[in-house]
Design an enzyme around this catalytic site. Structure first.
Site, PDB file in Angstrom:
ATOM      1  CG  HIS A 251      -1.833  -1.107   1.352  1.00  0.00           C
ATOM      2  ND1 HIS A 251      -1.437  -2.385   1.709  1.00  0.00           N
ATOM      3  CD2 HIS A 251      -3.178  -1.165   1.151  1.00  0.00           C
ATOM      4  CE1 HIS A 251      -2.497  -3.177   1.724  1.00  0.00           C
ATOM      5  NE2 HIS A 251      -3.567  -2.462   1.399  1.00  0.00           N
TER       6      HIS A 251
ATOM      7  CG  HIS B 233     -10.074  -3.823   1.381  1.00  0.00           C
ATOM      8  ND1 HIS B 233      -9.584  -2.572   1.654  1.00  0.00           N
ATOM      9  CD2 HIS B 233     -11.421  -3.722   1.516  1.00  0.00           C
ATOM     10  CE1 HIS B 233     -10.581  -1.750   1.918  1.00  0.00           C
ATOM     11  NE2 HIS B 233     -11.708  -2.416   1.856  1.00  0.00           N
TER      12      HIS B 233
END
Length: 321
Positions: free
Chosen positions: A9, A171
């Site tokens: 991320h 997620h």
């Protein structure tokens, strides 16, 4: 030679790649893929496929990922089904990355290398002063027996602590941020489509954060267990793909007073009502039904964000007849 992909991320993957270059110099067959805030899961998958296509051995690839259960993990895990020579390891840190680059020349395959990195990645986590490190706890036989004994079923049914609509389902934001905030025993994905898709079902089960079980069930099953006294001691975070399924659950007699809306992906026929939520007329009608039933609809990506009301955005969308 084993190809290495750092995936994360934000900019962590690129940062690790840059740090490895400071130690070893520029490395061949090492690349990085980042999930940016504007990217949908399928965009990350396309970026991953493109990065791997540029490696000299695209079927001998080790993917080092920041965390278990996030979008980079979910998309890479799905890709593993089509690439028997790939392997992935989560918990990306610099000692792990350095070990991967130092040892890949001697490794027979990405899968052989993956096992070595588990040890080095854990070794890289240290603390000073050293006496701050947690010490192993002694567990008495009586304590063990008490924990092993099943709890008796109570009155009522499943204890629902949080309900979220998120087209990405389980997620990173859910696995790491919301699960720590809500602290459920289980994360339950409520979807007829996913319940009948073995691949997606398995990926969701694998993506469960430590200490929490992840399950997938159709809407009808959730309605049953919500009223089953055997689940009265179980706390749950519910995940829905669509507001329509939330309406069906409420119509089945399950009281849901607050609905957290996280992300609804854009597709043909949908319009964006804010940064992460796109709806069509059917979605708008479902939100109207939830609003009319007194449900509080709040848009909030992560716990640290301020919750904003969703209903005014639906009203302004022009999709309600």
């Amino acid at each position: 030679m084993v190809g290495i992909v750092f995936a994360s991320h934000g900019g962590l993957a690129e940062g690790v790649k840059d740090s490895v270059s400071m130690v070893f110099g520029d490395q061949p067959d090492v690349t990085a893929v980042s999930l940016l805030p504007s990217m949908a899961p399928e965009n990350f998958r396309a970026a991953l496929d493109s990065a791997v296509a540029g490696l000299s051995e695209p079927e001998n690839v080790l993917v080092l990922i920041d965390l278990w259960g996030g979008t980079p993990f979910n998309q890479t895990s799905a890709a593993l089904a089509d690439h028997s020579g790939w392997a992935l390891v989560t918990g990306l840190n610099l000692p792990m990355a350095i070990e991967a680059c130092a040892s890949r020349g001697a490794a027979k395959s990405a899968r052989d290398l993956a096992g070595q990195l588990m040890v080095e990645g854990r070794r890289g986590v240290r603390v000073l002063p050293e006496d701050l490190a947690p010490q192993p706890k002694r567990v008495s036989a009586a304590s063990t027996a008490a924990h092993a004994a099943p709890a008796p079923a109570g009155e009522g049914g499943l204890q629902i602590k949080w309900t979220r609509i998120d087209s990405r389902l389980l997620h990173g934001q859910v696995a790491m941020a919301w699960s720590k905030e809500i602290r459920p025993d289980r994360i339950i994905v409520v979807s007829d489509n996913v319940a009948h898709d073995e691949l997606r079902k398995n990926l969701i089960t694998q993506a469960a954060p430590p200490g929490i079980k992840a399950n997938v069930c159709p809407v009808s099953k959730l309605i049953q267990i919500a009223h089953d006294s055997r689940f009265a001691r179980t706390t749950a975070l519910l995940l829905f793909e669509t507001p329509q399924d939330v309406v069906r659950v409420i119509e089945g007699g399950v009281p849901l007073e607050h609905i957290n809306v996280g992300s609804m992906a854009h597709s043909a026929g949908k319009i964006a009502i804010n940064d992460t939520v796109s709806i069509d007329a059917q979605d708008a009608e479902a939100f109207k039904q939830l609003h009319d039933r007194g449900c509080r609809l709040g848009w909030q990506k992560v716990p640290a964000d301020h919750e904003e009301p969703v209903w005014p955005l639906v009203e302004k969308s022009g999709l309600l007849s």
